[in-house]
Design a protein around this motif. Sequence first.
Motif, mmCIF file in Angstrom:
data_model
loop_
_atom_site.group_PDB
_atom_site.id
_atom_site.type_symbol
_atom_site.label_atom_id
_atom_site.label_comp_id
_atom_site.label_asym_id
_atom_site.label_seq_id
_atom_site.Cartn_x
_atom_site.Cartn_y
_atom_site.Cartn_z
ATOM 1 N N THR A 1 -2.861 0.674 -3.924
ATOM 2 C CA THR A 1 -2.467 -0.665 -3.485
ATOM 3 C C THR A 1 -2.028 -1.453 -4.711
ATOM 4 O O THR A 1 -2.825 -1.651 -5.637
ATOM 5 N N GLY B 1 -4.946 10.033 -0.950
ATOM 6 C CA GLY B 1 -5.654 8.764 -1.049
ATOM 7 C C GLY B 1 -4.700 7.609 -0.875
ATOM 8 O O GLY B 1 -3.674 7.728 -0.198
ATOM 9 N N GLU B 2 -5.009 6.510 -1.541
ATOM 10 C CA GLU B 2 -4.208 5.297 -1.370
ATOM 11 C C GLU B 2 -4.134 4.518 -2.675
ATOM 12 O O GLU B 2 -5.114 4.397 -3.406
ATOM 13 N N ASN C 1 0.841 -1.198 0.000
ATOM 14 C CA ASN C 1 0.000 0.000 0.000
ATOM 15 C C ASN C 1 0.875 1.246 0.000
ATOM 16 O O ASN C 1 1.910 1.273 0.673
ATOM 17 N N TYR C 2 0.425 2.270 -0.709
ATOM 18 C CA TYR C 2 1.142 3.545 -0.774
ATOM 19 C C TYR C 2 0.156 4.676 -0.529
ATOM 20 O O TYR C 2 -0.920 4.708 -1.131
ATOM 21 N N ILE C 3 0.533 5.599 0.316
ATOM 22 C CA ILE C 3 -0.267 6.794 0.544
ATOM 23 C C ILE C 3 0.006 7.759 -0.608
ATOM 24 O O ILE C 3 1.162 8.031 -0.937
ATOM 25 N N ASN D 1 7.840 9.824 -3.001
ATOM 26 C CA ASN D 1 6.397 9.713 -2.774
ATOM 27 C C ASN D 1 5.671 9.047 -3.929
ATOM 28 O O ASN D 1 6.133 9.056 -5.070
ATOM 29 N N PHE E 1 -7.075 1.734 -6.252
ATOM 30 C CA PHE E 1 -6.751 3.085 -5.773
ATOM 31 C C PHE E 1 -8.021 3.862 -5.471
ATOM 32 O O PHE E 1 -9.101 3.533 -5.934
ATOM 33 N N ARG F 1 0.284 11.255 -1.892
ATOM 34 C CA ARG F 1 0.532 12.578 -1.310
ATOM 35 C C ARG F 1 0.928 13.554 -2.403
ATOM 36 O O ARG F 1 0.572 13.384 -3.537
ATOM 37 N N THR G 1 -2.476 15.265 -6.112
ATOM 38 C CA THR G 1 -2.754 15.060 -4.698
ATOM 39 C C THR G 1 -1.770 15.884 -3.879
ATOM 40 O O THR G 1 -0.716 16.286 -4.366
ATOM 41 N N PHE H 1 -8.726 8.321 -4.287
ATOM 42 C CA PHE H 1 -8.162 9.582 -3.800
ATOM 43 C C PHE H 1 -9.156 10.717 -3.970
ATOM 44 O O PHE H 1 -10.117 10.619 -4.717
#
Length: 175
Positions: A135, A132-133, A102-104, A112, A150, A106, A126, A152
Motif C-alpha cells: 500500500t 501479499g499486498e 493498494n497493489y497485490i 505487476n 506491506f 504477485r 512472490t 507478504f
Amino acid sequence: MKKLLLVLTITLTLNCCNNDDDQPTNPIDQLPPATQTGENTFGCLLDGEAFIPSGGTNPLDCVYQFVNGEYYFGLQGNKRDQDNHLITISLSTNALEINESNYILRNNEFGNAYAGYLYATLPSFTSLNYGGELTITKLDTENYIVSGTFWFNIEDQNGTVHEIREGRFDMHYSG
C-alpha cells in the motif's frame, strides 16, 4: 537500625534500575514508526522477529524511475544475520506506475508489483501461490518521497515459507 534500613532501601532501588528498560521487547515495538515525511526508514517482522536494515554498504535503497516509456519502483532493505549472511527484503514494480493505492504482490511479470527475499545468495520472489499486498500511503513526486506499508508470504529456495508482516517504509527515492 534506621541507617541500615536506608542503605538496604537504596541498594534495592539501585538494583531494580536497568538500562534495558528503554529497549522494547515486543518485536513490533522495535520497528520504526509509520511516517510520511521522508525519514528514510524501513522495517517489518520477518517470521515474527524485527527486521531493520543496518550495517554494511547500502543497507537501504529506493528508486522510482521512468525507463524506456515505463515506470519501475524498487525498494530494498539489507542486513546481516549472526552468521554474517546477507538478508534482503525488497519491493518492486515491473513496468507499473505507482500512486497512492493498494497493489497485490504477485510474480515478477510486466505490469505487476512483487516482493523479494534473499538469504545469502539465494533470491526468492512472490508468486501466484505466495504473495501479499503493498500500500502506497504517500507519493510526493516534487520532494521524491514514497511511504507505505506491506506484508507478504514467500517461499525460499529451500521450500521454507517466510511471513513478512507489519512492513512499513518512509523513503526519499532517486529518480
